[in-house]
Structures are given as C-alpha cells and as structure tokens.
Scaffold this active site. Structure first.
Site, PDB file in Angstrom:
ATOM      1  N   ASN A 121       0.935  -1.066  -0.593  1.00 45.89           N
ATOM      2  CA  ASN A 121      -0.469  -0.255   0.069  1.00 45.89           C
ATOM      3  C   ASN A 121       1.162   1.301  -0.144  1.00 45.89           C
ATOM      4  O   ASN A 121       1.829   1.885   1.054  1.00 45.89           O
ATOM      5  CB  ASN A 121      -0.555   0.115   1.328  1.00 45.89           C
ATOM      6  CG  ASN A 121      -1.580   1.133   1.380  1.00 45.89           C
ATOM      7  OD1 ASN A 121      -1.257   2.424   0.595  1.00 45.89           O
ATOM      8  ND2 ASN A 121      -3.251   0.498   1.746  1.00 45.89           N
ATOM      9  N   LYS A 129       0.587   3.115   2.974  1.00 44.76           N
ATOM     10  CA  LYS A 129       1.819   3.070   4.391  1.00 44.76           C
ATOM     11  C   LYS A 129       2.918   3.633   3.902  1.00 44.76           C
ATOM     12  O   LYS A 129       3.434   4.295   4.854  1.00 44.76           O
ATOM     13  CB  LYS A 129       0.991   1.402   4.359  1.00 44.76           C
ATOM     14  CG  LYS A 129       0.029   1.569   4.850  1.00 44.76           C
ATOM     15  CD  LYS A 129      -0.332   0.027   5.123  1.00 44.76           C
ATOM     16  CE  LYS A 129      -1.420  -0.762   5.653  1.00 44.76           C
ATOM     17  NZ  LYS A 129      -1.165  -1.995   6.041  1.00 44.76           N
ATOM     18  N   ASP A 172      -1.004  -3.383  10.125  1.00 47.86           N
ATOM     19  CA  ASP A 172      -2.028  -4.590   9.979  1.00 47.86           C
ATOM     20  C   ASP A 172      -3.050  -3.002  10.423  1.00 47.86           C
ATOM     21  O   ASP A 172      -2.451  -3.370  11.261  1.00 47.86           O
ATOM     22  CB  ASP A 172      -2.382  -6.342   9.618  1.00 47.86           C
ATOM     23  CG  ASP A 172      -3.048  -6.072   8.965  1.00 47.86           C
ATOM     24  OD1 ASP A 172      -3.322  -6.543   8.058  1.00 47.86           O
ATOM     25  OD2 ASP A 172      -4.192  -6.790  10.104  1.00 47.86           O
ATOM     26  N   SER A 173      -4.013  -2.839  10.051  1.00 47.29           N
ATOM     27  CA  SER A 173      -4.614  -2.215  10.068  1.00 47.29           C
ATOM     28  C   SER A 173      -6.338  -1.955   9.714  1.00 47.29           C
ATOM     29  O   SER A 173      -5.942  -2.844   9.026  1.00 47.29           O
ATOM     30  CB  SER A 173      -4.404  -0.483  10.336  1.00 47.29           C
ATOM     31  OG  SER A 173      -3.736  -0.570   8.265  1.00 47.29           O
ATOM     32  N   GLY A 233      -7.907   5.185   1.519  1.00 45.46           N
ATOM     33  CA  GLY A 233      -9.317   4.844   3.315  1.00 45.46           C
ATOM     34  C   GLY A 233     -10.121   5.676   3.760  1.00 45.46           C
ATOM     35  O   GLY A 233     -10.685   5.988   2.912  1.00 45.46           O
ATOM     36  N   ASP A 263     -10.529   8.011   5.360  1.00 45.05           N
ATOM     37  CA  ASP A 263      -9.934   8.526   5.674  1.00 45.05           C
ATOM     38  C   ASP A 263     -11.004  10.233   5.962  1.00 45.05           C
ATOM     39  O   ASP A 263     -11.233  11.028   7.008  1.00 45.05           O
ATOM     40  CB  ASP A 263      -8.447   9.733   5.346  1.00 45.05           C
ATOM     41  CG  ASP A 263      -7.570   8.536   6.516  1.00 45.05           C
ATOM     42  OD1 ASP A 263      -7.483   8.385   6.977  1.00 45.05           O
ATOM     43  OD2 ASP A 263      -6.630   8.907   5.425  1.00 45.05           O
ATOM     44  N   LYS A 291      -2.072  14.292  10.982  1.00 47.44           N
ATOM     45  CA  LYS A 291      -1.719  13.112  11.556  1.00 47.44           C
ATOM     46  C   LYS A 291      -2.048  12.066  11.462  1.00 47.44           C
ATOM     47  O   LYS A 291      -2.068  10.958  12.688  1.00 47.44           O
ATOM     48  CB  LYS A 291      -2.990  12.629   9.551  1.00 47.44           C
ATOM     49  CG  LYS A 291      -3.331  10.672   9.757  1.00 47.44           C
ATOM     50  CD  LYS A 291      -3.899  10.366   8.786  1.00 47.44           C
ATOM     51  CE  LYS A 291      -3.977   8.796   8.546  1.00 47.44           C
ATOM     52  NZ  LYS A 291      -4.025   8.215   7.209  1.00 47.44           N
ATOM     53  N   HIS A 334      -3.200   5.875  14.320  1.00 45.32           N
ATOM     54  CA  HIS A 334      -3.014   5.083  14.859  1.00 45.32           C
ATOM     55  C   HIS A 334      -1.590   3.929  14.495  1.00 45.32           C
ATOM     56  O   HIS A 334      -1.059   3.801  15.522  1.00 45.32           O
ATOM     57  CB  HIS A 334      -4.228   3.513  14.650  1.00 45.32           C
ATOM     58  CG  HIS A 334      -4.789   4.043  13.135  1.00 45.32           C
ATOM     59  ND1 HIS A 334      -4.402   5.112  12.138  1.00 45.32           N
ATOM     60  CD2 HIS A 334      -4.860   3.128  12.309  1.00 45.32           C
ATOM     61  CE1 HIS A 334      -4.519   4.751  11.059  1.00 45.32           C
ATOM     62  NE2 HIS A 334      -4.980   3.529  11.008  1.00 45.32           N
TER      63      HIS A 334
HETATM   64  P1  ITT Z   1      -0.358  -4.374   2.878  1.00 44.67           P
HETATM   65  O1  ITT Z   1      -1.663  -5.126   3.534  1.00 44.67           O
HETATM   66  O2  ITT Z   1       0.316  -4.172   1.723  1.00 44.67           O
HETATM   67  O3  ITT Z   1      -0.023  -3.450   4.317  1.00 44.67           O
HETATM   68  P2  ITT Z   1      -3.580  -3.637   2.472  1.00 44.67           P
HETATM   69  O4  ITT Z   1      -4.096  -1.734   1.917  1.00 44.67           O
HETATM   70  O5  ITT Z   1      -4.410  -4.012   2.368  1.00 44.67           O
HETATM   71  O6  ITT Z   1      -2.544  -2.995   2.570  1.00 44.67           O
HETATM   72  P3  ITT Z   1      -4.592  -3.826   5.527  1.00 44.67           P
HETATM   73  O7  ITT Z   1      -4.786  -5.128   5.593  1.00 44.67           O
HETATM   74  O8  ITT Z   1      -3.854  -3.386   6.957  1.00 44.67           O
HETATM   75  O9  ITT Z   1      -3.708  -2.799   4.529  1.00 44.67           O
HETATM   76  O10 ITT Z   1      -5.497  -3.221   5.643  1.00 44.67           O
HETATM   77  C1  ITT Z   1      -5.864  -1.727   6.436  1.00 44.67           C
HETATM   78  C2  ITT Z   1      -7.299  -0.855   5.529  1.00 44.67           C
HETATM   79  O11 ITT Z   1      -7.457  -0.408   6.987  1.00 44.67           O
HETATM   80  C3  ITT Z   1      -7.023  -0.156   4.734  1.00 44.67           C
HETATM   81  O12 ITT Z   1      -6.297  -0.984   3.201  1.00 44.67           O
HETATM   82  C4  ITT Z   1      -7.749   0.785   4.885  1.00 44.67           C
HETATM   83  O13 ITT Z   1      -9.333   0.355   4.124  1.00 44.67           O
HETATM   84  C5  ITT Z   1      -8.261   0.804   6.100  1.00 44.67           C
HETATM   85  N1  ITT Z   1      -7.135   1.836   7.156  1.00 44.67           N
HETATM   86  C6  ITT Z   1      -5.740   1.214   7.478  1.00 44.67           C
HETATM   87  N2  ITT Z   1      -4.985   2.593   8.209  1.00 44.67           N
HETATM   88  C7  ITT Z   1      -5.650   3.486   7.405  1.00 44.67           C
HETATM   89  C8  ITT Z   1      -5.482   5.470   7.461  1.00 44.67           C
HETATM   90  O14 ITT Z   1      -4.622   5.839   7.814  1.00 44.67           O
HETATM   91  N3  ITT Z   1      -6.306   5.988   7.114  1.00 44.67           N
HETATM   92  C9  ITT Z   1      -7.728   4.746   6.475  1.00 44.67           C
HETATM   93  N4  ITT Z   1      -7.593   3.790   6.229  1.00 44.67           N
HETATM   94  C10 ITT Z   1      -7.362   2.846   6.455  1.00 44.67           C
END
Ligand code: ITT
Length: 197
Positions: free
Chosen positions: A9, A12, A69-70, A151, A153, A173, A178
């Site tokens: 991502n 991230k 992971d978030s 995401g 946000d 931010k 988090h």
């Molecule tokens: P990786 O697994 O490759 O790291 P990903 O986007 O699939 O990328 P996650 O599985 O951790 O990552 O999913 C996290 C989702 O949660 C992300 O796609 C957003 O939809 C949401 N999210 C997490 N942190 C966020 C943030 O800071 N702002 C907005 N949405 C967020």
C-alpha cells in the site's frame, strides 16, 4: 538501521517513512528494490497479519522488515469492518466504494463511535520479532470530506478535532493516528531493547 517497509500500500509506505524520518531508522520500499511479495492475510487478528506480512517480506528480501496491519472498527457495526477493512464489500470496491458502503450500513445510526487500530511487527533476519499496537478513537461523519490520506480517512473524525483525517495535514494525522502511535511505541521498545540507540 535500514528497514524495508513491508506493504503493497503506497499510502502506508509514505506515512511510515515520514513517521520514521528524523529517527535512526532509514526506510526503503519494496518498489525501490524491485521486490514484489504477496502475503495471504488469513489471520484473525491485526497482530497475526502484521507478523505474517513482516515475516513474508523478511524471508523474500533478507532485510529487517516492518509491517502494519490496520483497520477501522465501528461500534454500531459490532466492530466491523475490522480486520476485513481492506476487503469490506468484496473485491469490486475501491476506497470510495468501501467508504460509501460503510456510510450506507450506518445510515440512521446515532452511535457513530469508531476507532482506527494498527498492529506493527518488526522482523529481523535472525528471527527476532518486536511488535507494538496503536489506536485512535473518533467517530464516523455523516458524509465524506477532505482529499488527503486514503481509505476511510474522509469519514473519520478523531476525538478532539472537528475535521476528518482527510482534511488534516500529513504531519498532523501522523502525530495522532493509530499508525503514528504504533510506530512510536515500536521505537520505544527498540530503544529499551538496545536495538536502537
Ligand atoms: P498491505 O496489507 O499490503 O499493508 P492493505 O491496504 O491491504 O496493504 P491492510 O490489510 O492492513 O493493508 O488493510 C488496511 C485497510 O484499513 C486499508 O486498506 C484501509 O481501508 C483501512 N485503513 C488502515 N489505516 C488507515 C488509515 O490511516 N486511513 C484510512 N484507512 C485506513
């Protein structure tokens, strides 16, 4: 210390490298080293998935890796979308579509309390693991506003603010998010363990 940011991502990558800027942790992204790794995120918790991603990238690269992971957990939806935040509503949706679905599923809800949650894991090629967690409490707005971030946000209003994450500047931010909090806790642990001077 040189660290690979173990994520696909790009938002991230940007946030994590900015949060680590000014520390002794230097970061590289998978694209900078032409590395492509897909890790199956089949864990039931943020912590399990973060560890799995960090291990997968560490095995593939031989580098120290940090993964995140978030997700967003919403009270009136019994904690959803939670660990499924990136896949909420299925494959066909993008960030905007998932945000619209969230608002639709919350229509009429009086309780709009929510929190962003983040687990981070740092894995070393010798097998050592250091983990940390971060959380940011807030509420879900009635409609999206702002263009920054990614995401969910545009609909997340952190406690103490009357703006969404997408309306805040990146630095602002990162200070309260988090992800910012999880990485701050991780840095503290690395110092306590003597890994980071
Ligand atoms: P990786 O697994 O490759 O790291 P990903 O986007 O699939 O990328 P996650 O599985 O951790 O990552 O999913 C996290 C989702 O949660 C992300 O796609 C957003 O939809 C949401 N999210 C997490 N942190 C966020 C943030 O800071 N702002 C907005 N949405 C967020």
């Amino acid at each position: 210390m040189n660290i690979l940011i173990a994520t696909n991502n790009k938002h991230k990558v940007r946030e994590i490298s900015q949060i680590f800027a000014g520390t002794d942790l230097e970061t590289v992204s998978p694209s900078q080293i032409n590395l492509s790794v897909e890790v199956e995120e089949d864990g039931n918790t943020f912590a399990e998935n973060a560890l799995k991603k960090a291990r997968g990238f560490c095995e593939a690269s031989g580098l120290i890796c940090v993964a995140d992971d978030s997700g967003l957990t919403v009270e009136c939806l019994s904690g959803e979308p939670g660990v499924y935040s990136a896949r909420y509503g299925g494959e066909g949706l993008d960030d905007k579509g998932r945000t619209q679905l969230l608002l639709k599923n919350m229509s009429g809800a009086k309780n709009r309390r929510a929190a962003f949650v983040c687990s981070v894991a740092m894995v070393f090629p010798d097998g050592r693991v250091v983990t940390a967690e971060g959380r940011c409490e807030g509420r879900i707005a009635l409609s999206p506003s702002g263009n920054n971030g990614f995401g969910y946000d545009p609909v997340f209003v952190p406690d103490g603010y009357d703006k969404t994450f997408a309306e805040l500047g990146e630095d602002e931010k990162n200070k309260i998010s988090h992800r910012g909090r999880a990485l701050e806790a991780l840095e503290k642990k690395l110092s306590e363990l003597g890994i980071l001077k």
